[in-house]
Scaffold this active site. Structure first.
Site, PDB file in Angstrom:
ATOM      1  N   SER A  80       0.816  -1.205   0.000  1.00 19.64           N
ATOM      2  CA  SER A  80       0.000   0.000   0.000  1.00 19.64           C
ATOM      3  C   SER A  80       0.857   1.266   0.000  1.00 19.64           C
ATOM      4  O   SER A  80       1.687   1.441  -0.884  1.00 19.64           O
ATOM      5  CB  SER A  80      -0.961  -0.050   1.194  1.00 19.64           C
ATOM      6  OG  SER A  80      -1.934   0.955   1.131  1.00 19.64           O
ATOM      7  N   ASP A 137      -9.449  -4.842  -5.664  1.00 21.35           N
ATOM      8  CA  ASP A 137      -8.863  -3.794  -4.823  1.00 21.35           C
ATOM      9  C   ASP A 137      -9.430  -2.433  -5.219  1.00 21.35           C
ATOM     10  O   ASP A 137      -9.354  -2.027  -6.376  1.00 21.35           O
ATOM     11  CB  ASP A 137      -7.341  -3.805  -4.992  1.00 21.35           C
ATOM     12  CG  ASP A 137      -6.613  -3.033  -3.909  1.00 21.35           C
ATOM     13  OD1 ASP A 137      -7.198  -2.086  -3.350  1.00 21.35           O
ATOM     14  OD2 ASP A 137      -5.449  -3.374  -3.630  1.00 21.35           O
ATOM     15  N   HIS A 140      -7.582  -5.285  -1.193  1.00 20.90           N
ATOM     16  CA  HIS A 140      -6.403  -4.613  -0.647  1.00 20.90           C
ATOM     17  C   HIS A 140      -5.769  -5.325   0.545  1.00 20.90           C
ATOM     18  O   HIS A 140      -4.547  -5.439   0.639  1.00 20.90           O
ATOM     19  CB  HIS A 140      -6.789  -3.188  -0.247  1.00 20.90           C
ATOM     20  CG  HIS A 140      -5.634  -2.236  -0.170  1.00 20.90           C
ATOM     21  ND1 HIS A 140      -4.925  -1.833  -1.282  1.00 20.90           N
ATOM     22  CD2 HIS A 140      -5.059  -1.608   0.884  1.00 20.90           C
ATOM     23  CE1 HIS A 140      -3.971  -0.995  -0.924  1.00 20.90           C
ATOM     24  NE2 HIS A 140      -4.028  -0.839   0.385  1.00 20.90           N
TER      25      HIS A 140
END
Length: 403
Positions: free
Chosen positions: A179, A346, A379
């Site tokens: 991330s 995601d 994610h």
């Protein structure tokens, strides 16, 4: 009132998105304390690593701008045999810390898996997180302490971590991130930083371009630009887990609008397919409001640029030009080994934006770029899925082994 409420709620959604491991947010008076923090005294080694039968060392490094950051080292696997492979530095994302890599079982968590594969594992914690809250002259209560965005994480924190591990071990390093940690890496690489000390980089859910993200709440948060208002109201630290502005917004807005926020994480990160419901929850860490403003700027403009001070005069003062300099992803050396993995579900590192990044890397040496797509992953699956070892980590380790 409704429009104001929606604006406040939207920034809460943006701010809670990457709280890695926080799978359910409870909308009652107990939600702030329902997930215990890691013990402040014992630290990550004592509470998460040694409890699983692994050895662990606590280290500290000071950045050029005075932030005192913590690093944990796992020098051996569960068997106790010392690592005989190169160091791997793991970098977490926003609203998290090194516990990201440790909270599933040892057979499912990347930190433990790498140690058991005989890698020398180092766990980084960026400024502002619980174990990296020190500074040579400031304290977290000082507004100046929170005067940073991911620009500083890329230009100061990441180089400090890499330099320390490189000096300590005398070896070049593999780097793995998730991330916002990937944005730190990409920004640094595009500026030519730390590359001479690295063997390779593995980017899970790469964050670079962000203006096509499908999460409506996150887009709304950026478009309303409420983080900028919070900043000028004096809220320089954004802490979703401390009873302050962020957490109060969550409870108030969800109650006011009668919203079901029990599925808040999925609304923003995407429908994670394979999370381990029995794993220990990692702590949710604060970040700088300025960091959120910077991310909002990326979503609004579609550019990867330094922080925009929203005035030609201030930008001239900081950069010597009226607009912030861009980070050029095509400047990443074509011969530098990269492993990119992203998911079809995601909502933050979304498929369309990742494709723009991959297009920037189209001239990369073919044998130095591995792209792994997982259709059903969102994610948080990349750091919390029960099958991430087979789907993501084993291919990543194979990549490390040949680089």
């Amino acid at each position: 009132m409704f429009n104001t409420a929606v604006s406040l709620f939207s920034i809460v959604l943006l701010c809670i998105t990457a709280a890695q491991g926080r799978k359910t947010l409870h909308l009652n008076n107990e939600w702030l304390t329902s997930f215990p923090d890691i013990n402040d005294i014992d630290g990550i080694c004592k509470t998460l690593v040694e409890t699983q039968g692994y050895s662990c060392e606590e280290h500290q490094v000071t950045t050029e701008d005075g932030y005192i950051l913590s690093l944990q080292r796992m020098p051996a696997g569960r068997s106790g045999e010392k690592a005989d492979k190169p160091p791997v530095l793991l970098q977490h994302g926003i609203f998290s810390d090194a516990s990201t890599w440790l909270v599933n079982s040892p057979d499912e968590s990347l930190g433990f898996i790498l140690a058991d594969n005989e890698y020398d594992v180092w766990l980084a914690n960026v400024r502002g997180t619980k174990y990296s809250s020190g500074h040579t002259s400031l304290i977290p209560n000082d507004t100046a302490y929170w005067d940073w965005s991911w620009d500083e994480l890329a230009s100061n924190d990441l180089p400090a971590f890499v330099q320390y591990v490189y000096n300590y071990t005398g070896q070049r390093i593999h780097h793995a991130s998730h991330s916002l940690g990937t944005l730190m890496a990409l920004a640094a690489f595009s500026q030519g930083q730390v590359l001479s000390m690295l063997r390779s980089a593995s980017l899970l859910c790469p964050i670079a371009y962000m203006n096509q993200i499908p999460s409506i709440p996150t887009k709304l948060a950026a478009d309303t630009f409420i983080a900028n208002d919070l900043y000028w109201l004096g809220i320089r630290e954004f802490n979703p887990n401390g009873g302050g502005a962020a957490s109060k917004f969550v409870e108030y807005i969800c109650n006011k609008l009668k919203l079901n926020c029990s599925n808040l994480v999925s609304l923003v990160t995407g429908p994670n397919c394979c999370l381990n419901s029995s794993s220990t929850d990692s702590s949710i860490e604060p970040t700088a409001t300025k960091n959120l403003i910077h991310l909002s700027q990326m979503i609004r403009t579609g550019k990867i640029a330094k922080y925009d001070y929203c005035g030609q005069g201030q930008n001239m003062q900081h950069y010597g030009q009226p607009v912030p300099p861009l980070y050029d992803m095509t400047a990443i050396p074509n011969e530098f080994p990269l492993f990119l993995s992203y998911g079809g579900q995601d909502y933050l590192s979304d498929v369309k934006d990742v494709q723009v990044l991959i297009n920037d890397l189209k001239d990369h040496d073919r044998n130095k770029l591995v792209v792994l797509f997982k259709e059903d992953y969102a994610h948080l699956d990349f750091v919390r899925a029960v099958n991430a070892k087979q789907m993501i980590y084993d291919p990543m380790i194979s990549f490390f082994n040949v680089n």
